[in-house]
Design an enzyme around this catalytic site. Structure first.
Site, PDB file in Angstrom:
ATOM      1  N   TYR A  53     -74.528 -38.568 -20.761  1.00 19.28           N
ATOM      2  CA  TYR A  53     -75.514 -37.904 -21.613  1.00 19.28           C
ATOM      3  C   TYR A  53     -76.905 -38.494 -21.367  1.00 19.28           C
ATOM      4  O   TYR A  53     -77.065 -39.697 -21.191  1.00 19.28           O
ATOM      5  CB  TYR A  53     -75.164 -38.071 -23.087  1.00 19.28           C
ATOM      6  CG  TYR A  53     -73.916 -37.343 -23.536  1.00 19.28           C
ATOM      7  CD1 TYR A  53     -73.261 -36.430 -22.723  1.00 19.28           C
ATOM      8  CD2 TYR A  53     -73.392 -37.563 -24.809  1.00 19.28           C
ATOM      9  CE1 TYR A  53     -72.120 -35.769 -23.150  1.00 19.28           C
ATOM     10  CE2 TYR A  53     -72.248 -36.909 -25.247  1.00 19.28           C
ATOM     11  CZ  TYR A  53     -71.614 -36.013 -24.414  1.00 19.28           C
ATOM     12  OH  TYR A  53     -70.484 -35.374 -24.843  1.00 19.28           O
ATOM     13  N   SER A 210     -68.369 -28.027 -29.454  1.00 20.22           N
ATOM     14  CA  SER A 210     -68.975 -26.694 -29.551  1.00 20.22           C
ATOM     15  C   SER A 210     -68.371 -25.899 -30.707  1.00 20.22           C
ATOM     16  O   SER A 210     -67.956 -24.751 -30.543  1.00 20.22           O
ATOM     17  CB  SER A 210     -68.824 -25.916 -28.239  1.00 20.22           C
ATOM     18  OG  SER A 210     -69.640 -24.755 -28.239  1.00 20.22           O
ATOM     19  N   ALA A 213     -69.847 -22.437 -31.257  1.00 14.54           N
ATOM     20  CA  ALA A 213     -69.890 -21.554 -30.073  1.00 14.54           C
ATOM     21  C   ALA A 213     -71.319 -21.382 -29.565  1.00 14.54           C
ATOM     22  O   ALA A 213     -71.807 -20.274 -29.365  1.00 14.54           O
ATOM     23  CB  ALA A 213     -69.268 -20.204 -30.389  1.00 14.54           C
ATOM     24  N   LEU A 217     -71.894 -18.566 -33.832  1.00 11.61           N
ATOM     25  CA  LEU A 217     -71.258 -18.457 -35.147  1.00 11.61           C
ATOM     26  C   LEU A 217     -72.207 -18.819 -36.282  1.00 11.61           C
ATOM     27  O   LEU A 217     -71.894 -18.585 -37.454  1.00 11.61           O
ATOM     28  CB  LEU A 217     -70.007 -19.333 -35.203  1.00 11.61           C
ATOM     29  CG  LEU A 217     -68.869 -18.878 -34.292  1.00 11.61           C
ATOM     30  CD1 LEU A 217     -67.782 -19.952 -34.195  1.00 11.61           C
ATOM     31  CD2 LEU A 217     -68.273 -17.565 -34.801  1.00 11.61           C
TER      32      LEU A 217
END
Length: 316
Positions: A53, A210, A213, A217
């Site tokens: 990351y 996630s 989504a 959503l």
């Protein structure tokens, strides 16, 4: 905050997991520090990061930010610190994957960036088809013996990978994996077929990444991206029904999506990846929501899953 044992371990971890992938890319260090401060205040004790990351230009940046916050805040002993190994960290051909060679190097680098002497949950970020589990568990066993890592988890594993990893660990008389991070949300339910049953069988707690989504959503950018790419009318129709369902509940769609995951069998909880402190504060409201059986059935109507566990999901 609510807490639950993580998989078959004795570790009590917050049901909401603080994901840090946006730290250093979409949230600057100041905001990242504030998000972590607020997470502690809200009762989060489970922080998740990864060595890669920080973006292609600066892999490791997120771990560095988390490490500086741990030093400044003095909260290291209050945090279940989870990071991951697998991704490519440099052009070196061996600076990736799950070889024992790379695992040894990767854990030392993560410890330096995080400014700590141990990692509570060390996760395989992906399956490495070139590294046998005998090699992987030998490397992890050494690190556990040295006190550098405590528990092992996985991410993006298929059901049979979870089984293979657990059985290989059992042969070495090791605890084996206690968690699996999977792509799981109302729009992406494939894990219900084999990953969730395998995880439940082996006592592996599933953590959903996630969960919104990509914002679809929650009514955010994910919806606009799908409209721009001309995705199917059935999906657009399902999302319209979804937002109507949430309005009828009187709840924010993002909170409802998180709450659904919190009530899924075998799921420890979702990863919350806030870009701002306000997003972190908002996500905690998902803990207030409980569904009736009729409401859960309605969500299955709107977003049908694979039909339950395999083989019944695809056979008689």
């Amino acid at each position: 905050m609510k807490y639950e044992q993580l998989g078959r371990s004795g570790l009590q971890a917050s049901r909401l997991v603080l994901g840090t992938m946006n730290f250093g890319t979409h949230a600057d260090e100041r905001d990242s520090f504030e998000i972590m401060d607020r997470a502690i205040e809200a009762g989060f004790n489970f922080f998740d990061t990864a060595d890669v990351y920080g973006g292609a230009a600066h892999p490791g940046l997120t771990e560095e930010i988390v490490g500086r916050w741990l030093q400044k805040s003095g909260h290291r002993d209050r945090v279940i610190l989870a990071t991951k190994v697998f991704g490519r960290m440099s052009p070196d051909i061996n600076d990736r994957g799950l070889s024992a060679f790379h695992i040894r190097r990767a854990v030392e680098a993560s410890l330096r960036r995080l400014g700590t002497d141990h990692i509570d949950l060390y996760q395989m970020h992906h399956i490495d088809r070139s590294a046998p589990f005998e090699e992987i568990w030998q490397a992890f066993d050494t690190l556990i013996g040295q006190g550098k890592i405590t528990y092992i988890g996985s991410s993006n594993f298929a059901g049979w990978h979870i089984a293979s990893a657990a059985e290989a660990a059992r042969e070495r008389h090791m605890l084996g994996p206690i968690s699996e991070q999977s792509h799981y949300n109302l729009l992406t339910r494939a894990v219900e077929s084999e990953v969730l049953p395998a995880a439940q069988h082996y006592g592996v707690g599933v953590i959903a990444w996630s969960p919104l989504a990509g914002g679809a959503l929650a009514g955010g950018d994910g919806v606009r991206r799908r409209e721009a790419t001309g995705e199917s009318e059935p999906l657009a129709h399902a999302l319209r029904q979804w937002f109507e369902f949430c309005r009828a509940l009187g709840r924010e769609p993002g909170h409802v999506a998180l709450a659904w995951l919190l009530q899924r069998p075998g799921v420890h909880g979702p990863i919350i990846g806030p870009r701002t402190p306000a997003q972190l504060d908002s996500a905690v409201r998902a803990l207030e929501i409980e569904f009736s059986e009729a409401e859960l059935a309605r969500l299955d109507d709107i977003f049908p899953g694979p039909g339950g566990p395999a083989p019944e999901s695809y056979a008689w």
